[in-house]
Design a protein around this motif. Structure first.
Motif, PDB file in Angstrom:
ATOM      1  N   ASP A  86      -0.002  45.336  24.205  1.00  0.00           N
ATOM      2  CA  ASP A  86       0.466  44.936  25.533  1.00  0.00           C
ATOM      3  C   ASP A  86       1.712  44.056  25.458  1.00  0.00           C
ATOM      4  OD1 ASP A  86      -1.690  46.271  26.545  1.00  0.00           O
ATOM      5  OD2 ASP A  86      -2.870  44.480  26.950  1.00  0.00           O
ATOM      6  N   MET A  87       2.645  44.316  26.365  1.00  0.00           N
ATOM      7  CA  MET A  87       3.835  43.486  26.537  1.00  0.00           C
ATOM      8  C   MET A  87       4.014  43.319  28.044  1.00  0.00           C
ATOM      9  SD  MET A  87       7.814  44.208  25.519  1.00  0.00           S
ATOM     10  CE  MET A  87       7.537  44.325  23.766  1.00  0.00           C
ATOM     11  N   VAL A  88       4.186  42.074  28.477  1.00  0.00           N
ATOM     12  CA  VAL A  88       4.361  41.798  29.896  1.00  0.00           C
ATOM     13  C   VAL A  88       5.500  40.808  30.092  1.00  0.00           C
ATOM     14  CG1 VAL A  88       1.946  42.251  30.501  1.00  0.00           C
ATOM     15  CG2 VAL A  88       2.647  39.932  29.890  1.00  0.00           C
ATOM     16  N   GLY A  89       6.045  40.814  31.285  1.00  0.00           N
ATOM     17  CA  GLY A  89       7.078  39.855  31.617  1.00  0.00           C
ATOM     18  C   GLY A  89       6.481  38.502  31.957  1.00  0.00           C
ATOM     19  N   MET A  90       7.282  37.478  31.820  1.00  0.00           N
ATOM     20  CA  MET A  90       6.911  36.130  32.253  1.00  0.00           C
ATOM     21  C   MET A  90       7.809  35.823  33.454  1.00  0.00           C
ATOM     22  SD  MET A  90       6.538  34.544  28.415  1.00  0.00           S
ATOM     23  CE  MET A  90       6.870  32.898  28.903  1.00  0.00           C
ATOM     24  N   VAL A  91       7.198  35.734  34.621  1.00  0.00           N
ATOM     25  CA  VAL A  91       7.960  35.569  35.857  1.00  0.00           C
ATOM     26  C   VAL A  91       7.567  34.256  36.527  1.00  0.00           C
ATOM     27  CG1 VAL A  91       8.234  38.050  36.177  1.00  0.00           C
ATOM     28  CG2 VAL A  91       6.283  36.913  37.202  1.00  0.00           C
ATOM     29  N   PRO A  92       8.513  33.613  37.201  1.00  0.00           N
ATOM     30  CA  PRO A  92       8.193  32.335  37.850  1.00  0.00           C
ATOM     31  C   PRO A  92       7.214  32.531  39.009  1.00  0.00           C
ATOM     32  CG  PRO A  92      10.429  33.015  38.395  1.00  0.00           C
ATOM     33  CD  PRO A  92       9.904  33.997  37.401  1.00  0.00           C
ATOM     34  N   GLU A  93       6.353  31.526  39.212  1.00  0.00           N
ATOM     35  CA  GLU A  93       5.421  31.560  40.337  1.00  0.00           C
ATOM     36  C   GLU A  93       6.139  31.235  41.645  1.00  0.00           C
ATOM     37  OE1 GLU A  93       2.189  28.889  39.489  1.00  0.00           O
ATOM     38  OE2 GLU A  93       1.222  30.343  38.145  1.00  0.00           O
ATOM     39  N   ARG A  94       7.229  30.505  41.574  1.00  0.00           N
ATOM     40  CA  ARG A  94       7.953  30.069  42.772  1.00  0.00           C
ATOM     41  C   ARG A  94       9.181  30.939  43.034  1.00  0.00           C
ATOM     42  NH1 ARG A  94       7.063  24.664  44.425  1.00  0.00           N
ATOM     43  NH2 ARG A  94       9.204  24.553  45.163  1.00  0.00           N
ATOM     44  N   HIS A  95       9.644  30.881  44.249  1.00  0.00           N
ATOM     45  CA  HIS A  95      10.874  31.549  44.662  1.00  0.00           C
ATOM     46  C   HIS A  95      12.053  30.900  43.918  1.00  0.00           C
ATOM     47  CE1 HIS A  95      14.277  32.628  47.248  1.00  0.00           C
ATOM     48  NE2 HIS A  95      13.528  33.654  47.633  1.00  0.00           N
ATOM     49  N   PRO A  96      13.077  31.682  43.544  1.00  0.00           N
ATOM     50  CA  PRO A  96      14.219  31.118  42.809  1.00  0.00           C
ATOM     51  C   PRO A  96      14.872  29.908  43.494  1.00  0.00           C
ATOM     52  CG  PRO A  96      14.334  33.498  42.778  1.00  0.00           C
ATOM     53  CD  PRO A  96      13.190  33.138  43.687  1.00  0.00           C
ATOM     54  N   LEU A  97      14.950  29.894  44.814  1.00  0.00           N
ATOM     55  CA  LEU A  97      15.541  28.734  45.498  1.00  0.00           C
ATOM     56  C   LEU A  97      14.686  27.488  45.301  1.00  0.00           C
ATOM     57  CD1 LEU A  97      16.839  30.372  48.803  1.00  0.00           C
ATOM     58  CD2 LEU A  97      18.150  29.733  46.763  1.00  0.00           C
ATOM     59  N   GLY A  98      13.375  27.666  45.262  1.00  0.00           N
ATOM     60  CA  GLY A  98      12.482  26.539  44.984  1.00  0.00           C
ATOM     61  C   GLY A  98      12.665  26.008  43.574  1.00  0.00           C
ATOM     62  N   LEU A  99      12.933  26.916  42.635  1.00  0.00           N
ATOM     63  CA  LEU A  99      13.174  26.504  41.250  1.00  0.00           C
ATOM     64  C   LEU A  99      14.474  25.715  41.133  1.00  0.00           C
ATOM     65  CD1 LEU A  99      12.148  29.790  39.413  1.00  0.00           C
ATOM     66  CD2 LEU A  99      10.806  27.688  39.651  1.00  0.00           C
ATOM     67  N   ILE A 100      15.504  26.168  41.829  1.00  0.00           N
ATOM     68  CA  ILE A 100      16.785  25.460  41.794  1.00  0.00           C
ATOM     69  C   ILE A 100      16.644  24.077  42.427  1.00  0.00           C
ATOM     70  CG2 ILE A 100      19.136  25.469  42.748  1.00  0.00           C
ATOM     71  CD1 ILE A 100      19.249  28.418  41.979  1.00  0.00           C
ATOM     72  N   LYS A 101      15.895  23.994  43.522  1.00  0.00           N
ATOM     73  CA  LYS A 101      15.651  22.687  44.144  1.00  0.00           C
ATOM     74  C   LYS A 101      14.914  21.765  43.166  1.00  0.00           C
ATOM     75  CE  LYS A 101      13.546  20.278  48.027  1.00  0.00           C
ATOM     76  NZ  LYS A 101      13.311  19.102  47.209  1.00  0.00           N
ATOM     77  N   ILE A 111      11.928  13.694  40.527  1.00  0.00           N
ATOM     78  CA  ILE A 111      10.645  14.141  39.980  1.00  0.00           C
ATOM     79  C   ILE A 111      10.668  13.986  38.467  1.00  0.00           C
ATOM     80  CG2 ILE A 111      10.178  15.781  41.870  1.00  0.00           C
ATOM     81  CD1 ILE A 111      10.991  18.056  39.971  1.00  0.00           C
ATOM     82  N   SER A 112       9.484  13.882  37.891  1.00  0.00           N
ATOM     83  CA  SER A 112       9.352  13.731  36.438  1.00  0.00           C
ATOM     84  C   SER A 112       9.443  15.096  35.750  1.00  0.00           C
ATOM     85  CB  SER A 112       7.995  13.099  36.114  1.00  0.00           C
ATOM     86  OG  SER A 112       6.959  14.009  36.461  1.00  0.00           O
ATOM     87  N   MET A 113       9.582  15.071  34.432  1.00  0.00           N
ATOM     88  CA  MET A 113       9.567  16.312  33.656  1.00  0.00           C
ATOM     89  C   MET A 113       8.217  17.007  33.816  1.00  0.00           C
ATOM     90  SD  MET A 113      12.333  17.245  32.231  1.00  0.00           S
ATOM     91  CE  MET A 113      11.905  18.303  30.877  1.00  0.00           C
ATOM     92  N   SER A 114       7.161  16.220  33.890  1.00  0.00           N
ATOM     93  CA  SER A 114       5.831  16.786  34.078  1.00  0.00           C
ATOM     94  C   SER A 114       5.739  17.547  35.401  1.00  0.00           C
ATOM     95  CB  SER A 114       4.791  15.660  34.031  1.00  0.00           C
ATOM     96  OG  SER A 114       3.514  16.156  34.316  1.00  0.00           O
ATOM     97  N   GLU A 115       6.248  16.954  36.470  1.00  0.00           N
ATOM     98  CA  GLU A 115       6.247  17.607  37.773  1.00  0.00           C
ATOM     99  C   GLU A 115       7.136  18.850  37.745  1.00  0.00           C
ATOM    100  OE1 GLU A 115       5.357  18.158  41.927  1.00  0.00           O
ATOM    101  OE2 GLU A 115       4.375  17.219  40.231  1.00  0.00           O
ATOM    102  N   LEU A 116       8.279  18.759  37.088  1.00  0.00           N
ATOM    103  CA  LEU A 116       9.158  19.918  36.971  1.00  0.00           C
ATOM    104  C   LEU A 116       8.437  21.057  36.246  1.00  0.00           C
ATOM    105  CD1 LEU A 116      11.949  21.246  37.336  1.00  0.00           C
ATOM    106  CD2 LEU A 116      12.552  20.301  35.096  1.00  0.00           C
ATOM    107  N   GLY A 117       7.747  20.740  35.165  1.00  0.00           N
ATOM    108  CA  GLY A 117       6.987  21.752  34.432  1.00  0.00           C
ATOM    109  C   GLY A 117       5.959  22.442  35.318  1.00  0.00           C
ATOM    110  N   ARG A 118       5.290  21.672  36.162  1.00  0.00           N
ATOM    111  CA  ARG A 118       4.308  22.246  37.083  1.00  0.00           C
ATOM    112  C   ARG A 118       4.984  23.179  38.075  1.00  0.00           C
ATOM    113  NH1 ARG A 118       2.414  21.862  41.867  1.00  0.00           N
ATOM    114  NH2 ARG A 118       3.617  20.089  42.570  1.00  0.00           N
ATOM    115  N   LEU A 119       6.142  22.766  38.578  1.00  0.00           N
ATOM    116  CA  LEU A 119       6.859  23.560  39.569  1.00  0.00           C
ATOM    117  C   LEU A 119       7.502  24.820  38.972  1.00  0.00           C
ATOM    118  CD1 LEU A 119       8.553  20.655  41.542  1.00  0.00           C
ATOM    119  CD2 LEU A 119       6.642  22.091  42.311  1.00  0.00           C
ATOM    120  N   MET A 120       7.751  24.807  37.670  1.00  0.00           N
ATOM    121  CA  MET A 120       8.427  25.938  37.032  1.00  0.00           C
ATOM    122  C   MET A 120       7.471  26.843  36.258  1.00  0.00           C
ATOM    123  SD  MET A 120      12.071  24.363  35.891  1.00  0.00           S
ATOM    124  CE  MET A 120      12.743  25.974  35.590  1.00  0.00           C
ATOM    125  N   ARG A 121       6.189  26.743  36.539  1.00  0.00           N
ATOM    126  CA  ARG A 121       5.208  27.586  35.834  1.00  0.00           C
ATOM    127  C   ARG A 121       5.528  29.068  35.995  1.00  0.00           C
ATOM    128  NH1 ARG A 121       0.015  24.413  37.554  1.00  0.00           N
ATOM    129  NH2 ARG A 121       0.468  25.545  39.443  1.00  0.00           N
TER     130      ARG A 121
END
Length: 142
Positions: A86-101, A111-121
């Motif tokens: 199996d090979m699968v893509g890794m895609v963000p859970e959030r919309h790209p604009l939310g990631l940029i924000k 926000i902290s690095m920890s919070e950023l990590g949560r938001l960029m899952r």
């Protein structure tokens, strides 16, 4: 297991050969890496490394020319006695604009690095155009 490793080595071929050498028949090799596409260059190199308003990583952490297309990795795995599964893509859970924000908020210290990590899952998906993960099994009799 090679997580965020293969795109940093001088010879993916030699690394996979050594992995295959030390695995027992039936052994499993897990990986994730970055695809070499225009989209990955925009995201992993430009947004995350080079552009000052969004950069999160050191400017020379990744070299786009060292990113690996899935078909290239599959061919190497097969040549070295590993059967790609199996090979699968890794895609963000959030919309790209939310990631940029979120990146901007981190740059501004909101926000902290920890919070950023949560938001960029990321989650599993079909799109392998930026990054992907998978596994391969060592063939019997090699």
């Amino acid at each position: 297991c090679c997580c965020d490793v293969l795109e940093h080595v001088d010879s993916v071929d030699q690394v996979i050969a050594e992995i295959s050498r030390v695995l027992r028949p039936g052994g499993v090799f897990f990986y994730d890496t970055i695809n070499r596409t225009v989209r990955s260059k925009l995201i992993a190199i430009k947004v995350l490394q080079e552009w000052s308003w969004s950069s999160l990583m050191p400017p020379d952490l990744h070299d786009w020319s060292m990113f690996i297309k899935p078909e290239e990795l599959t061919a190497i795995l097969e040549r070295k006695g590993l059967r790609p599964r199996d090979m699968v893509g890794m895609v963000p859970e959030r919309h790209p604009l939310g990631l940029i924000k979120a990146l901007r908020d981190r740059k501004k210290g909101k926000i902290s690095m920890s919070e950023l990590g949560r938001l960029m899952r990321s989650k599993e998906g079909k799109d392998t155009s930026v990054s992907y993960m998978g596994f391969a099994v060592k063939r019997w009799g090699r």
